[in-house]
Design a protein around this motif. Structure first.
Motif, short mmCIF file in Angstrom:
data_model
loop_
_atom_site.label_atom_id
_atom_site.label_comp_id
_atom_site.label_asym_id
_atom_site.label_seq_id
_atom_site.Cartn_x
_atom_site.Cartn_y
_atom_site.Cartn_z
N PHE A 150 -65.28 -59.16 0.88
CA PHE A 150 -64.45 -58.42 0.03
C PHE A 150 -63.15 -59.13 -0.38
O PHE A 150 -62.56 -59.49 0.79
CB PHE A 150 -64.04 -56.93 0.72
N SER A 204 -77.00 -55.62 -4.97
CA SER A 204 -75.69 -55.49 -4.91
C SER A 204 -75.18 -55.80 -3.55
O SER A 204 -76.15 -55.76 -2.58
CB SER A 204 -75.39 -53.73 -5.07
N SER A 236 -72.57 -51.65 -8.87
CA SER A 236 -71.91 -52.80 -9.02
C SER A 236 -71.07 -52.88 -10.53
O SER A 236 -71.46 -52.04 -11.19
CB SER A 236 -72.59 -54.41 -9.17
N CYS A 237 -70.19 -53.66 -10.42
CA CYS A 237 -69.47 -53.39 -11.76
C CYS A 237 -69.26 -54.92 -12.35
O CYS A 237 -69.90 -55.84 -12.05
CB CYS A 237 -67.87 -52.92 -11.48
N HIS A 259 -67.72 -58.48 -13.40
CA HIS A 259 -66.65 -59.35 -12.86
C HIS A 259 -65.57 -59.71 -13.92
O HIS A 259 -64.61 -59.84 -13.74
CB HIS A 259 -67.39 -60.61 -12.30
N SER A 294 -63.05 -56.76 -13.86
CA SER A 294 -62.54 -56.64 -12.68
C SER A 294 -63.17 -57.92 -11.69
O SER A 294 -64.23 -57.89 -10.96
CB SER A 294 -62.84 -55.32 -11.74
N SER A 345 -63.71 -59.21 -8.72
CA SER A 345 -64.04 -59.05 -7.51
C SER A 345 -65.03 -59.87 -7.07
O SER A 345 -66.15 -59.91 -7.70
CB SER A 345 -64.13 -57.39 -7.11
N ARG A 376 -67.55 -58.59 -5.30
CA ARG A 376 -68.66 -57.78 -5.45
C ARG A 376 -69.06 -57.60 -6.55
O ARG A 376 -70.17 -56.94 -7.00
CB ARG A 376 -68.01 -56.38 -4.74
N ASN A 377 -68.62 -57.81 -7.56
CA ASN A 377 -69.02 -57.67 -8.94
C ASN A 377 -69.76 -58.69 -9.77
O ASN A 377 -69.92 -60.05 -9.19
CB ASN A 377 -67.53 -57.37 -9.95
N ASN A 410 -70.90 -48.78 -10.24
CA ASN A 410 -70.13 -48.30 -9.08
C ASN A 410 -68.87 -47.48 -9.50
O ASN A 410 -68.14 -47.86 -10.45
CB ASN A 410 -70.02 -49.50 -8.32
N PHE A 440 -63.43 -51.74 -7.53
CA PHE A 440 -64.09 -52.75 -8.21
C PHE A 440 -64.07 -52.29 -9.81
O PHE A 440 -64.69 -53.14 -10.50
CB PHE A 440 -65.76 -52.49 -7.73
N GLY A 470 -57.64 -54.89 -9.31
CA GLY A 470 -58.50 -54.83 -8.09
C GLY A 470 -57.88 -54.12 -6.85
O GLY A 470 -58.27 -54.16 -5.85
#
Length: 349
Positions: free
Chosen positions: A170, A203, A226-227, A229, A232, A234, A236-237, A256, A261, A266
């Motif tokens: 993260f 994800s 997921s979102c 990038h 946002s 992150s 994770r995206n 998500n 995210f 952030g």
């Protein structure tokens, strides 16, 4: 009410924590968390992916992590790999909890699309057994055993390494290009999941692992929660390159609902404006098309937006999509139909 089929929830942990009262928590609710049968009914939620997840010694919802994520920039260390023998009892416990909900007669663990459709038509919750992180799967024989028990969706990693791949830590702002690709066992896992018709969930997987799956898999690429990038940044995206790869495979992304995210800054604070969710949806539709976008809430696993606090609030998101100019046909695709379509093409049954 437009039906909603959701790409990810972590509610089995709450059922397990309730012990012998788990069925009551499901049937009646206990005022905690985001999801139970009454709130699913109130929100028009007809089914979803119920995740089996092995708890981490320190996760993103722990106090120290929350404090860190409230004030970007941040970069959390990647947790250590959890040994198989420690993971397996947790996985069995959560799988047993899901099957205990099936015995209430209100939910059915579905194994093919015909059963999924029939379950929804009969008014039962259609539950897909999903595993988020493959620590509990020692080898191909174990994968076949889990498949026989009902497993139909598998993420090789959560945000830590496994014997198969590496997850993303993260971090914000951060690229998902962190760490190496699939291991030899991970490449075999892709082949075996394709052969069995188990959906592979990208994800939490890092960029190198994502690229390996994209090259090896003959199934549609899917990221369940997921979102974007570009909105946002992150770790994770998903980047636009990853979104284009998913689109080229005929795959799908479930948006998500996790506030951190979604938010451009952030911060782990409740999202105050559902308009930002619509920005993510617009971006996803622009690359994936109307058939490649769905919902993946992360209920009971993340901090929700202020106006989308639990499953009962799902009509607020439907109303926001309508007000944004999405027609009923598109909303029905995003809310439910696109998940069923990609599962039909992945499970081949």
């Amino acid at each position: 009410m437009i039906p909603v089929f959701d790409g990810h929830n972590d509610s089995l942990q709450r059922v397990v924590a309730a012990g012998s009262g788990g069925a009551r928590v499901w049937l009646e609710g206990d005022g905690t968390g985001h999801l139970d049968l009454p709130r699913m009914r109130a929100g028009g939620m007809v089914g979803g992916f119920f995740a089996i997840w092995i708890p981490a010694p320190m996760g993103p919802n722990d106090t120290d992590a929350v404090r860190l994520m409230e004030n970007p920039p941040f970069a959390m260390d990647l947790p250590d790999q959890i040994p198989h023998d420690e993971a397996l009892p947790h996985a069995f416990e959560q799988a047993a909890a899901l099957l205990s909900l099936e015995r209430t007669g209100t939910l059915e663990v579905v194994r093919d699309v015909a059963q999924l459709r029939a379950c929804i038509a009969a008014g039962r919750i259609a539950a897909i057994m999903h595993m988020e992180g493959a620590e509990a799967i020692r080898d191909p024989d174990a994968l076949h055993l889990w498949h026989a028990a009902g497993l139909r969706s598998l993420g090789p990693v959560w945000s830590r390494p496994t014997a198969y791949a590496e997850g993303v830590p993260f971090a914000f702002p951060s690229s998902p290009d962190i760490g190496g690709g699939l291991t030899d066992a991970g490449r075999r896992l892709v082949h075996d999941c394709n052969a069995l018709g188990i959906m592979l969930d990208l994800s939490h997987l890092n960029q190198a692992g994502f690229e390996d799956v994209a090259r090896l898999s003959d199934a549609p690429l899917v990221a369940s929660h997921s979102c974007v990038h570009d909105i946002s940044p992150s770790s994770r995206n998903l980047t636009d390159r990853q979104l284009r790869q998913i689109a080229e495979s005929g795959g799908l992304v479930g948006l998500n609902f996790a506030s951190s995210f979604l938010r451009p800054d952030g911060r782990r604070q409740p999202l105050e404006d559902l308009g930002i969710m619509l920005r993510h949806l617009d971006h996803l539709i622009g690359i994936l098309g109307e058939d490649g976008v769905a919902l993946g809430s992360d209920f009971d696993g993340a901090l929700m937006p202020r106006d989308l606090g639990d499953a009962a609030a799902l009509p607020a998101l439907i109303r926001a999509m309508t007000a944004h100019g999405y027609g009923d046909d598109l909303i029905r695709k995003i809310a439910c139909e696109n998940w069923i379509s990609v599962l039909q093409r992945t499970w081949k049954a």
